[in-house]
Design a protein around this motif. Structure first.
Motif, mmCIF file in Angstrom:
data_model
loop_
_atom_site.group_PDB
_atom_site.id
_atom_site.type_symbol
_atom_site.label_atom_id
_atom_site.label_comp_id
_atom_site.label_asym_id
_atom_site.label_seq_id
_atom_site.Cartn_x
_atom_site.Cartn_y
_atom_site.Cartn_z
ATOM 1 N N ALA A 238 0.853 -1.197 0.000
ATOM 2 C CA ALA A 238 0.000 0.000 0.000
ATOM 3 C C ALA A 238 0.882 1.238 0.000
ATOM 4 O O ALA A 238 1.534 1.546 1.001
ATOM 5 N N ASN A 239 0.905 1.941 -1.115
ATOM 6 C CA ASN A 239 1.645 3.189 -1.247
ATOM 7 C C ASN A 239 0.618 4.315 -1.260
ATOM 8 O O ASN A 239 0.211 4.806 -2.313
ATOM 9 N N ILE A 240 0.164 4.684 -0.058
ATOM 10 C CA ILE A 240 -0.867 5.725 0.055
ATOM 11 C C ILE A 240 -0.385 6.784 1.047
ATOM 12 O O ILE A 240 0.724 7.287 0.883
ATOM 13 N N LEU A 241 -1.150 7.119 2.055
ATOM 14 C CA LEU A 241 -0.767 8.135 3.033
ATOM 15 C C LEU A 241 -0.938 7.588 4.438
ATOM 16 O O LEU A 241 -1.655 6.607 4.667
ATOM 17 N N ALA A 242 -0.301 8.259 5.405
ATOM 18 C CA ALA A 242 -0.291 7.753 6.771
ATOM 19 C C ALA A 242 -1.698 7.668 7.368
ATOM 20 O O ALA A 242 -2.004 6.711 8.100
ATOM 21 N N GLY A 243 -2.564 8.647 7.089
ATOM 22 C CA GLY A 243 -3.914 8.631 7.643
ATOM 23 C C GLY A 243 -4.687 7.388 7.238
ATOM 24 O O GLY A 243 -5.174 6.637 8.096
ATOM 25 N N PRO A 244 -4.834 7.123 5.936
ATOM 26 C CA PRO A 244 -5.506 5.892 5.518
ATOM 27 C C PRO A 244 -4.803 4.628 6.005
ATOM 28 O O PRO A 244 -5.457 3.640 6.338
ATOM 29 N N LEU A 245 -3.470 4.642 6.046
ATOM 30 C CA LEU A 245 -2.755 3.464 6.541
ATOM 31 C C LEU A 245 -3.110 3.171 7.992
ATOM 32 O O LEU A 245 -3.217 2.010 8.394
ATOM 33 N N GLU A 246 -3.289 4.209 8.776
ATOM 34 C CA GLU A 246 -3.702 4.022 10.167
ATOM 35 C C GLU A 246 -5.123 3.472 10.238
ATOM 36 O O GLU A 246 -5.399 2.513 10.979
ATOM 37 N N GLN A 247 -6.035 4.059 9.472
ATOM 38 C CA GLN A 247 -7.428 3.626 9.508
ATOM 39 C C GLN A 247 -7.607 2.193 9.010
ATOM 40 O O GLN A 247 -8.457 1.449 9.502
#
Length: 304
Positions: A238-247
């Motif tokens: 998953a190469n996305i952003l920290a916020g979505p990675l946390e959720q």
């Protein structure tokens, strides 16, 4: 035919008004770019965030008299701030005629990741025909290999034995990571993104690389086959952003089989430690890898 290029440094709140003014004044094209090398991120689906300083560029034909427009712009900018910097923010440059398509294409070159993986624009011959070559042109969706977050993921993939593995690319963008996994031998790749344009780009790039739909399928999140008999996966990247990675952490843990691997990117250094601690609940996490102020995390799903 030569051209006139007008550059205008503005605040983001002025972007819509100034863009329309340039178009109404005869600009054949208008672009918005970063005025201070500042990364911005789409925090909500459909949002269009801008930088704190925006460089507005308008292209005009050589014969157009731009003095009335320049005077109007100077007055508008001066009204928003009494100092002389407003007038210095306007630049006008004469551009010679050239083959703009060729100039744009000349900016892109083949990129190598590890010893066997290349990304090559479709109009160029791959430097190593025997390597794993991804044909990928710049487009609407994120991910051509030039950004450090994508490069970190590609280099990790290049080192793995993906033969007969099930891989999930969550936040697929252009599909570059999903395509790399497929060409590196994955049995099946499931690509997911919440942007319909990303799905279209991934499907087009899949076709350009001769990959079968049965090997690489693309989904919006609500279409993702959660109850597929193939799941859980051997690898989720998953190469996305920290916020979505946390959720999405508990969801990702459910999608990876015990002994399977997880790769996360799109993380700033200051976001690394809390994310590492969160995913440690389910994964044995490796040491972070950092490049150009971006971090990659990886781990192995525990059996209990």
């Amino acid at each position: 035919m030569p051209w006139q290029l007008l550059r205008l440094r503005i605040a983001p709140a002025q972007a819509e008004e100034m863009e329309q003014l340039l178009l109404d004044s005869g600009a054949v094209s208008v672009t918005l770019t970063d005025g201070e090398d500042q990364p911005v991120f789409q925090t909500e689906p459909g949002a269009t965030p801008l930088w704190d300083s925006v460089l507005l560029c308008g292209m005009f034909t050589a014969e157009m008299d731009l003095q009335p427009l320049l005077s109007d712009l100077q007055n508008r900018l001066t009204d928003r701030g009494p100092n002389d910097s407003a007038r210095q923010a306007i630049e006008l440059e004469s551009l010679p005629d050239q083959d703009w398509e060729k100039t744009w294409m000349d900016r892109f070159h083949p990129l190598q990741f590890g010893s066997r993986l290349w990304i090559c624009p479709s109009w160029l011959t791959p430097p190593d025909p025997d390597a794993v070559n991804i044909l990928l042109d710049p487009g609407l969706a994120f991910g051509t290999g030039t950004h450090p977050t994508t490069a970190l993921c590609l280099e990790w993939l290049e080192q793995q034995n993906l033969r007969d593995k099930l891989v999930i690319d969550y936040g697929c963008g252009s599909g570059v990571l999903a395509i790399a996994a497929a060409l590196l031998g994955a049995r099946e790749v499931l690509a997911v993104d919440n942007d319909p344009q990303a799905i279209q780009a991934s499907e087009a790039n899949r076709a350009a690389n001769g990959i079968r739909v049965a090997q690489l399928s693309c989904y919006l999140p609500e279409q993702f086959p959660l109850h597929s008999s193939s799941l859980p996966a051997d690898l989720l990247i998953a190469n996305i952003l920290a916020g979505p990675l946390e959720q999405l952490a508990p969801h990702f843990a459910d999608l990876v089989r015990p002994g399977g691997h997880l790769v996360l990117s799109g993380i700033l250094p200051e976001q690394c430690e809390p994310l590492q601690a969160l995913y440690q609940r389910w994964f044995d996490m490796s040491e972070p890898v950092e490049r150009e102020q971006w971090t990659r995390l990886s781990g192995t799903r525990r059996y209990s």
